[in-house]
Design a protein around this motif. Structure first.
Motif, mmCIF file in Angstrom:
data_model
loop_
_atom_site.group_PDB
_atom_site.id
_atom_site.type_symbol
_atom_site.label_atom_id
_atom_site.label_comp_id
_atom_site.label_asym_id
_atom_site.label_seq_id
_atom_site.Cartn_x
_atom_site.Cartn_y
_atom_site.Cartn_z
ATOM 1 N N CYS A 1 0.833 -1.209 0.000
ATOM 2 C CA CYS A 1 0.000 0.000 0.000
ATOM 3 C C CYS A 1 0.864 1.255 0.000
ATOM 4 O O CYS A 1 1.910 1.288 0.653
ATOM 5 C CB CYS A 1 -0.885 0.045 1.237
ATOM 6 S SG CYS A 1 -1.835 -1.445 1.536
ATOM 7 N N GLU A 2 0.392 2.264 -0.706
ATOM 8 C CA GLU A 2 0.987 3.598 -0.677
ATOM 9 C C GLU A 2 -0.149 4.597 -0.523
ATOM 10 O O GLU A 2 -1.140 4.527 -1.243
ATOM 11 C CB GLU A 2 1.710 3.924 -1.987
ATOM 12 C CG GLU A 2 2.997 3.211 -2.198
ATOM 13 C CD GLU A 2 3.655 3.649 -3.498
ATOM 14 O OE1 GLU A 2 3.647 4.864 -3.809
ATOM 15 O OE2 GLU A 2 4.164 2.770 -4.202
ATOM 16 N N HIS B 1 -4.337 9.973 -2.283
ATOM 17 C CA HIS B 1 -4.073 9.107 -3.427
ATOM 18 C C HIS B 1 -3.634 7.760 -2.862
ATOM 19 O O HIS B 1 -2.608 7.674 -2.187
ATOM 20 C CB HIS B 1 -2.992 9.720 -4.307
ATOM 21 C CG HIS B 1 -2.796 8.992 -5.592
ATOM 22 N ND1 HIS B 1 -1.812 9.314 -6.474
ATOM 23 C CD2 HIS B 1 -3.451 7.958 -6.155
ATOM 24 C CE1 HIS B 1 -1.864 8.514 -7.516
ATOM 25 N NE2 HIS B 1 -2.852 7.678 -7.340
ATOM 26 N N ARG C 1 -2.742 3.703 -3.500
ATOM 27 C CA ARG C 1 -2.361 2.628 -4.422
ATOM 28 C C ARG C 1 -2.234 1.350 -3.602
ATOM 29 O O ARG C 1 -1.560 1.331 -2.572
ATOM 30 C CB ARG C 1 -1.028 2.927 -5.094
ATOM 31 C CG ARG C 1 -1.093 4.025 -6.097
ATOM 32 C CD ARG C 1 0.227 4.134 -6.862
ATOM 33 N NE ARG C 1 0.313 5.433 -7.471
ATOM 34 C CZ ARG C 1 1.050 6.446 -7.017
ATOM 35 N NH1 ARG C 1 1.783 6.291 -5.948
ATOM 36 N NH2 ARG C 1 1.060 7.592 -7.635
ATOM 37 N N THR D 1 -1.602 -2.947 -4.209
ATOM 38 C CA THR D 1 -1.338 -4.060 -5.111
ATOM 39 C C THR D 1 -1.160 -5.332 -4.291
ATOM 40 O O THR D 1 -0.735 -5.284 -3.135
ATOM 41 C CB THR D 1 -0.061 -3.835 -5.957
ATOM 42 O OG1 THR D 1 1.037 -3.606 -5.081
ATOM 43 C CG2 THR D 1 -0.219 -2.665 -6.897
ATOM 44 N N ASN E 1 -5.149 -4.457 -8.095
ATOM 45 C CA ASN E 1 -4.349 -3.312 -8.526
ATOM 46 C C ASN E 1 -5.253 -2.077 -8.458
ATOM 47 O O ASN E 1 -6.008 -1.811 -9.387
ATOM 48 C CB ASN E 1 -3.816 -3.541 -9.933
ATOM 49 C CG ASN E 1 -2.778 -2.521 -10.311
ATOM 50 O OD1 ASN E 1 -2.357 -1.706 -9.494
ATOM 51 N ND2 ASN E 1 -2.364 -2.553 -11.561
ATOM 52 N N ASP F 1 -5.806 2.061 -7.851
ATOM 53 C CA ASP F 1 -5.206 3.395 -7.927
ATOM 54 C C ASP F 1 -6.362 4.389 -7.773
ATOM 55 O O ASP F 1 -7.026 4.727 -8.746
ATOM 56 C CB ASP F 1 -4.482 3.577 -9.255
ATOM 57 C CG ASP F 1 -3.637 4.836 -9.303
ATOM 58 O OD1 ASP F 1 -3.651 5.608 -8.326
ATOM 59 O OD2 ASP F 1 -2.967 5.044 -10.327
#
Length: 178
Positions: free
Chosen positions: A51-52, A69, A71, A73, A92, A94
């Motif tokens: 995670c980001e 924001h 992200r 995966t 995935n 975003d």
């Protein structure tokens, strides 16, 4: 909170407006076993999601809208709803999330920006759990009916399908009187 090293995000809580205004950044992993609502849908809870999360301020206008924001995966093991075996799902995500001020009525949410699919809106929170946010986004990204691209229902085999034997229902169709 601004952190450049990867960490376990299971217990991380942020003040979403401050995080976005400061341009915060956090990256890490979430073990699948730490996401209880998602774990109920999985064939196995081994593994983790990468995670980001970063904060941003949209400078296109004077208001300077704040957002996050996200992200995510990872690989999830789901149950195929056709053959009931495990099926791999490549996650995935975003997402750009526009933060709406606490207590703002839904009528104040910007309909024109939300219609463009550039952003989703969420209410801002002083105590936003990163784990809950990630879990919500992953649940929304799951297929409604997970299944393999080519599989057969339980109890059938490829030999039966290819044998060319007439279906019992085909015999009944011949008995139908017009």
């Amino acid at each position: 909170m601004s952190c450049r090293e990867e960490q376990d995000l299971a217990g991380v809580v942020i003040d979403s407006l401050k995080f976005a205004a400061d341009g915060g950044y956090i990256a890490g992993k979430l073990d699948l076993s730490s996401l209880p609502r998602l774990a109920d849908l999985l064939a196995g809870t081994d593994g983790a999601l990468a995670c980001e999360l970063s904060g941003f301020q949209d400078s296109d206008d004077r208001a300077g809208k704040l957002g996050l924001h996200l992200r995510v995966t990872g690989r999830l093991s789901l149950w195929c709803q056709r053959c009931l075996a495990e099926v791999e799902f490549e996650c995935n995500i975003d997402s750009r999330l526009l933060l709406m001020p606490p207590g703002a009525p839904e009528s104040a949410w910007p309909e024109d920006e939300l219609e463009s699919d550039d952003y989703d809106a969420i209410p801002a929170s002083r105590e936003l759990s990163v784990g809950v946010l990630v879990e919500d986004e992953v649940l929304l990204a799951l297929p409604f009916v997970p299944r393999h691209a080519d599989c057969l229902p339980p109890g059938s085999s490829a030999v039966e399908v290819e044998s060319g034997e007439p279906s019992p229902f085909a015999v009944l169709a011949g008995l139908k009187i017009h």
